[in-house]
Design an enzyme around this catalytic site. Structure first.
Site, PDB file in Angstrom:
ATOM      1  N   CYS A 167     -46.213   7.244 -98.380  1.00 29.82           N
ATOM      2  CA  CYS A 167     -47.472   7.132 -97.614  1.00 29.82           C
ATOM      3  C   CYS A 167     -48.309   5.921 -98.016  1.00 29.82           C
ATOM      4  CB  CYS A 167     -48.290   8.408 -97.752  1.00 29.82           C
ATOM      5  SG  CYS A 167     -47.392   9.858 -97.176  1.00 29.82           S
ATOM      6  N   HIS A 210     -55.509   7.182 -96.213  1.00 28.89           N
ATOM      7  CA  HIS A 210     -54.315   7.896 -95.769  1.00 28.89           C
ATOM      8  C   HIS A 210     -54.694   9.275 -95.231  1.00 28.89           C
ATOM      9  CE1 HIS A 210     -50.481   9.666 -95.472  1.00 28.89           C
ATOM     10  NE2 HIS A 210     -50.575  10.385 -96.561  1.00 28.89           N
ATOM     11  N   ASN A 232     -50.063  14.017 -90.719  1.00 32.32           N
ATOM     12  CA  ASN A 232     -49.764  12.988 -91.719  1.00 32.32           C
ATOM     13  C   ASN A 232     -48.533  12.209 -91.239  1.00 32.32           C
ATOM     14  OD1 ASN A 232     -48.809  11.519 -93.885  1.00 32.32           O
ATOM     15  ND2 ASN A 232     -49.096  13.148 -95.393  1.00 32.32           N
TER      16      ASN A 232
HETATM   17  N1  COA Z   1     -49.283  28.808 -93.017  1.00 25.28           N
HETATM   18  C1  COA Z   1     -49.667  29.881 -93.728  1.00 25.28           C
HETATM   19  N2  COA Z   1     -49.608  29.915 -95.061  1.00 25.28           N
HETATM   20  C2  COA Z   1     -49.151  28.832 -95.702  1.00 25.28           C
HETATM   21  C3  COA Z   1     -48.733  27.670 -95.025  1.00 25.28           C
HETATM   22  C4  COA Z   1     -48.812  27.690 -93.625  1.00 25.28           C
HETATM   23  N3  COA Z   1     -48.457  26.628 -92.865  1.00 25.28           N
HETATM   24  N4  COA Z   1     -48.339  26.757 -95.939  1.00 25.28           N
HETATM   25  C5  COA Z   1     -48.495  27.325 -97.139  1.00 25.28           C
HETATM   26  N5  COA Z   1     -48.977  28.583 -97.009  1.00 25.28           N
HETATM   27  C6  COA Z   1     -49.276  29.546 -98.043  1.00 25.28           C
HETATM   28  C7  COA Z   1     -48.490  29.320 -99.311  1.00 25.28           C
HETATM   29  O1  COA Z   1     -47.196  29.828 -99.183  1.00 25.28           O
HETATM   30  C8  COA Z   1     -49.340  30.075-100.330  1.00 25.28           C
HETATM   31  O2  COA Z   1     -48.988  31.434-100.238  1.00 25.28           O
HETATM   32  P1  COA Z   1     -48.917  32.340-101.576  1.00 25.28           P
HETATM   33  O3  COA Z   1     -50.295  32.276-102.159  1.00 25.28           O
HETATM   34  O4  COA Z   1     -48.520  33.662-101.043  1.00 25.28           O
HETATM   35  O5  COA Z   1     -47.888  31.685-102.443  1.00 25.28           O
HETATM   36  C9  COA Z   1     -50.749  29.915 -99.789  1.00 25.28           C
HETATM   37  O6  COA Z   1     -50.625  29.439 -98.445  1.00 25.28           O
HETATM   38  C10 COA Z   1     -51.600  28.951-100.587  1.00 25.28           C
HETATM   39  O7  COA Z   1     -50.823  27.794-100.884  1.00 25.28           O
HETATM   40  P2  COA Z   1     -51.432  26.604-101.659  1.00 25.28           P
HETATM   41  O8  COA Z   1     -50.372  25.578-101.858  1.00 25.28           O
HETATM   42  O9  COA Z   1     -52.176  27.094-102.851  1.00 25.28           O
HETATM   43  O10 COA Z   1     -52.508  26.106-100.568  1.00 25.28           O
HETATM   44  P3  COA Z   1     -53.409  24.872-100.596  1.00 25.28           P
HETATM   45  O11 COA Z   1     -54.789  25.273-100.303  1.00 25.28           O
HETATM   46  O12 COA Z   1     -53.147  23.986-101.785  1.00 25.28           O
HETATM   47  O13 COA Z   1     -52.896  24.034 -99.315  1.00 25.28           O
HETATM   48  C11 COA Z   1     -51.477  22.193 -98.786  1.00 25.28           C
HETATM   49  C12 COA Z   1     -51.547  23.630 -99.262  1.00 25.28           C
HETATM   50  C13 COA Z   1     -50.037  21.753 -98.777  1.00 25.28           C
HETATM   51  C14 COA Z   1     -52.069  22.127 -97.380  1.00 25.28           C
HETATM   52  C15 COA Z   1     -52.332  21.313 -99.736  1.00 25.28           C
HETATM   53  O14 COA Z   1     -51.951  21.568-101.072  1.00 25.28           O
HETATM   54  C16 COA Z   1     -52.169  19.874 -99.444  1.00 25.28           C
HETATM   55  O15 COA Z   1     -52.615  19.390 -98.420  1.00 25.28           O
HETATM   56  N6  COA Z   1     -51.567  19.118-100.353  1.00 25.28           N
HETATM   57  C17 COA Z   1     -51.347  17.721-100.142  1.00 25.28           C
HETATM   58  C18 COA Z   1     -50.204  17.524 -99.210  1.00 25.28           C
HETATM   59  C19 COA Z   1     -50.052  16.111 -98.797  1.00 25.28           C
HETATM   60  O16 COA Z   1     -51.015  15.511 -98.424  1.00 25.28           O
HETATM   61  N7  COA Z   1     -48.841  15.571 -98.905  1.00 25.28           N
HETATM   62  C20 COA Z   1     -48.571  14.253 -98.593  1.00 25.28           C
HETATM   63  C21 COA Z   1     -49.303  13.373 -99.502  1.00 25.28           C
HETATM   64  S1  COA Z   1     -48.868  11.735 -99.306  1.00 25.28           S
END
Ligand code: COA
Length: 351
Positions: A113, A254, A284
């Protein structure tokens, strides 16, 4: 005193035609529109139809940037992508050929990214070193082709697309001159964002699980790093340029997650209207993210001539970086797609 610099003269973005809404995903996976919208800010994303790959979306964005610059030729093409058409050769030469650019040097830059910011710095360096007089820089990715179809987290976040700019040699005092860069990496955290299989490491160890060719990420650590690193890089570059952060009109960061953008904004003390946001409409789009957001904002007027603009990226590697310019007057075609880009509520355009 005159000082040679790379100057932005063309800008364009392109989205593939298949739109996937959060409700579409919810019909297929254990997720909801409400979860995706509140946790990420993303409402829809676009993906390639069968048969269209990264070279195809890169060509479309490249064509738009060349048209915006009013030119049909450049001296070099740099393509930022982490989803090349093939592991070998690079995708850039094919894109150059399909754009009719002749036998120019063309190569890929892989920084996930952060790819576009790295590629922009590379092309600007070629121009200031007098190796090239002009450049086409494209950020293009088709992550839909490497996501695990059953992974609700990555499917919710990523979309395909491409964005591109044309640079030409000019003077540092001109509007559009790239004024500085801040680039960095931390390979000790490479496992946070990875496609484990398909490369020499797995092959040399005799490992070959089909699922290893899917993209994986550790969401929470990525989130924390994205906020820290993008804030750090933007602050460092602004300080080097003697730009108080209050004087930065737009931060085009980003587009990973609205909560990441808001956290970067508060870390830097920026107001809401200083942050360019288009992830709600496109998700993204990896290396396309920054130029696509810039193209949409330039078209809608959210980024205007005379604005002090910081671009900043963060991605796998880990890699991160920032670039700075005063935005020039450009003609940017409307981005394709059914939803019109949104301008911020207030606009502080200085010109
Ligand atoms: N729908 C419903 N639930 C979902 C889900 C979806 N699409 N994706 C994940 N979950 C669940 C997980 O399985 C987890 O369940 P659990 O508690 O039973 O294990 C729960 O939601 C919480 O997950 P968590 O990872 O703690 O959530 P979060 O608030 O951190 O959000 C992301 C997850 C991925 C959205 C967030 O961490 C994020 O945006 N990270 C950066 C990702 C990114 O930008 N990547 C590219 C960077 S270049």
């Amino acid at each position: 005193m005159s000082e040679r610099a790379a100057v932005l003269t063309g800008l364009g973005g392109w989205l593939p035609p298949v739109r996937i809404t959060n409700d579409d995903l919810a019909r297929e996976l254990d997720t909801t529109d409400e979860w995706i919208t509140t946790r990420t800010g993303i409402r829809q994303r676009f993906v390639v139809p069968p048969g269209l790959s990264t070279s195809g979306v890169a060509v479309e964005a490249g064509r738009r940037a060349l048209a915006s610059a009013g030119t049909g030729s450049v001296d070099v093409l740099v393509l930022a992508t982490s989803t090349p058409d093939h592991p070998c050769p690079a995708t850039a030469p094919e894109v150059a050929a399909r754009l009719g650019l002749g036998e120019i040097p063309a190569f890929d830059v892989a920084a996930v990214c952060t790819g576009f910011v790295y590629a922009l710095a590379t092309a600007a360096g070629l121009i200031t070193a007098r190796i090239a007089g002009s450049a086409l820089v494209i950020g293009a990715d088709t992550f839909s082709t490497i996501l695990d179809p059953a992974d609700r987290t990555t499917r919710a976040i990523f979309g395909d697309g491409a964005g591109a700019v044309v640079l030409r040699a000019g003077d540092r005092s001109e509007q559009g001159a790239l004024l500085g860069f801040d680039l960095a990496s931390d390979g000790s955290q490479s496992e946070l964002i990875t496609v484990p299989g398909g490369g020499s490491e797995h092959r040399s160890r005799g490992l070959a699980e089909p699922a290893d060719s899917y993209f994986t990420m550790q969401g929470r650590s990525v989130f924390r790093n994205a906020v820290t690193r993008m804030s750090q890089s933007s602050r460092r570059l602004a300080e080097r340029l003697d730009w108080p952060l209050t004087s930065v009109d737009r931060l085009v960061a980003h587009q990973a997650n609205i909560r990441i953008l808001s956290a970067v904004g508060s870390e830097l003390g920026l107001r809401e209207e200083q942050l360019v946001v288009n992830l709600d409409r496109v998700g993204n789009t990896v290396a396309a993210s920054v130029p696509l957001a810039l193209a949409e904002a330039a078209h809608s007027g959210a980024v205007a001539p005379g604005h002090r603009v910081l671009l900043c990226g963060f991605g796998g590697g880990l890699t991160w970086g920032a670039a700075a310019l005063e935005f020039p007057r450009l003609t940017v075609a409307p981005p394709p797609g059914p939803v019109a880009p949104r301008a911020p509520a207030t606009d502080r355009a200085t010109a």
